[in-house]
Design a protein around this motif. Structure first.
Motif: not given
Lengths: 225, 298
Positions: A62-68
């Motif tokens: 995750s990056f900045r609370g978003r899933i990648l």
């Protein structure tokens, strides 16, 4: 950020420092589905890499609370990946002086190739490789980018260009299109260097690059001799 | 409480449970649902169920379980130990939702809000008890959001069970109190022993209560901002407090689904009547589709 880029477009002639390609150490790279509006080193090894998980569906982070969700992309055969930086103006001057002083050195081949055209301090720029890569991680927002990812398409272009005999014509007469939101991480540029190598540029944000690495990835294509 | 499974990977969710007491597979049981750590900007949210046979409810009450908020940490720990001692008729199960799971759910392309996440988690735990063979006949739930809607939703999931959703259920029903103690003990322990995913240098352990209005928590958040990555995954990025700190102290990030309005503002209506001037010539579709453009500089 982009305006500076475009302004510079008209003004520069870029030269490669070929010796740097030999010394470029392999590095791990991550191409993110977002643009970080900054260009500076980031602690990728401390914050990002340890958070990557192998899940049943594939790689996840995750990056900045978003899933990648991501996958590894291998640089196609015949291409080599390099992380490139452009020298500062001052370094161009040093380069100029060095050229005048050192004849018969590694810079010599560049000079021969350029013929009689002299270097100009505000016009000529040198780029150098700081790292190399044969594969990189491609991340998508919530979904694995897959075979339709723009960057995968971009990687097929050099082969096509070579097959139809285009390398001599680079750069193609294309206008710089305006960056559109979200697309920005998947904008790649191809370009013609004033050397014997062609290159394909991947524009990446700094978060995609390892600590203390500058932010441009470059794929160099050795030209057919 | 053994949370080693959570400590191995705290980026997702983690279900832990006691063995099912044999009597709970035979006799009709009452089951309580409660949660801990819903409000804090830091750490996981823990959902818990606790159940026992209706015939033994008086024994559970005799433990003097009460709403976990009215108990001190040591009292909660002591009561949890007592419940473990009564494992011949008291069972429990937990679902630990990592802050990363909460952030990524709430910030997804399709927003999954905390209430829905809570409701689904609660329903999941009740189903888990049923799957393990617990003969659940009554369910008591401390409400999240409107009790009527929540009750309707749960009752639809479990038509054969009598569902009661109420505010302050954790103070009214001993089985909910017991669940609230399980949840709170797990949450406190998880926060205390949090294994940071990131390789951080000297993390300040003094983050206060973890609630967004606690000045200590706010100070901790400010201190641990990383300009590119934002915060460690211990932080719920979806909380307003976290987001407003990032807006001020971290680099901006543009996502492919950030709406054009957010970035450019609405165009004026008159713009439709003005000539736009020469349009830039676009590259061939082949290059557009591949995100390729020509360049003469880096």
């Amino acid at each position: 950020m982009e305006s500076g880029d475009e302004e510079a477009t008209e003004k520069h002639r870029v030269h490669l420092r070929p010796a740097t390609l030999r010394d470029a150490a392999p590095v791990a790279l991550h191409l993110l589905p977002c643009e970080v509006l900054a260009n500076r080193p980031a602690p990728v090894e401390r914050f990002f890499v340890p958070a990557i998980r192998q899940r049943p569906a594939g790689l996840e982070v995750s990056f900045r609370g978003r899933i990648l969700r991501g996958e590894e992309v291998v640089v196609p055969p015949g291409l080599a990946g390099y992380v490139m930086v452009m020298d500062e103006k001052a370094e161009v001057l040093i380069g100029l002086e060095r050229k005048q002083e050192l004849k018969g050195s590694e810079d010599d081949e560049e000079e021969q190739q350029e013929g009689p055209e002299p270097l100009e301090r505000d016009f000529d720029r040198f780029i150098r490789a700081t790292a190399s890569f044969a594969r990189f991680h491609l991340w998508g927002l919530e979904t694995i980018p897959g075979p339709d990812a723009k960057v995968r398409g971009a990687l097929t272009w050099p082969t096509l260009a070579a097959a139809v005999g285009l390398p001599q014509m680079w750069p193609l007469p294309l206008d710089l299109s305006n960056p559109t939101a979200g697309d920005s991480c998947c904008r790649f540029t191809h370009r013609c260097l004033q050397t014997e190598t062609q290159s394909l540029r991947l524009k990446a944000t700094d978060a995609c690059t390892p600590i203390n690495q500058p932010c441009t990835l470059e794929l160099l294509i050795p030209s057919p001799q | 409480m053994d949370l080693s499974e959570l400590e191995r990977d705290n980026t997702d969710r983690c279900r832990l449970s006691s063995p099912v007491p044999a009597v709970c597979r035979k006799e009709p049981c009452v089951l309580g649902v409660d949660e801990a750590g819903r409000g804090p900007v830091l750490g996981p949210m823990v959902y818990a169920i606790c159940y026992c046979p209706l015939s033994r409810l008086a024994d559970l009450e005799a433990l003097k379980v009460a709403d976990s908020k009215t108990l001190s940490e040591s009292e909660r720990d002591r009561l949890f130990v007592k419940m473990e001692e009564d494992k011949d008729f008291v069972g429990w199960a937990l679902d630990v939702l990592s802050p990363n799971l909460i952030s990524t759910s709430m910030l997804g392309r399709v927003k999954y809000n905390l209430n829905s996440l809570s409701h689904d988690t609660a329903a999941g735990l009740v189903q888990y008890a049923l799957d393990q063979g617990v003969k659940v006949t009554q369910v008591f739930v401390d409400t999240v959001g409107l009790p009527e809607k929540y009750q309707e939703r749960l009752q639809q999931c479990f038509p054969g069970i009598e569902v009661t959703v109420k505010a302050k259920a954790d103070a009214l029903y001993p089985v909910v109190s017991a669940a609230s103690i399980c949840a709170k003990v797990a949450r406190d322990q998880a926060v205390k022993n949090w294994q940071f995913v990131e390789k951080l240098q000297d993390v300040d352990a003094d983050y206060g209560s973890g609630y967004p209005n606690d000045p200590k928590t706010k100070a901790w958040l400010r201190k641990h901002v990383e300009p590119v990555f934002g915060f460690p995954q211990f932080v719920r990025f979806s909380w307003r407090t976290a987001q407003s700190i990032l807006e001020k102290e971290a680099e901006g990030v543009t996502w492919e689904d950030s709406s054009a309005e957010d970035q450019e503002g609405l165009g004026k209506i008159t713009s439709y009547f003005l000539s736009e001037g020469p349009r830039p010539r676009l590259p061939h579709r082949y290059f557009q589709e591949r995100g390729l453009e020509s360049a003469t500089t880096l």
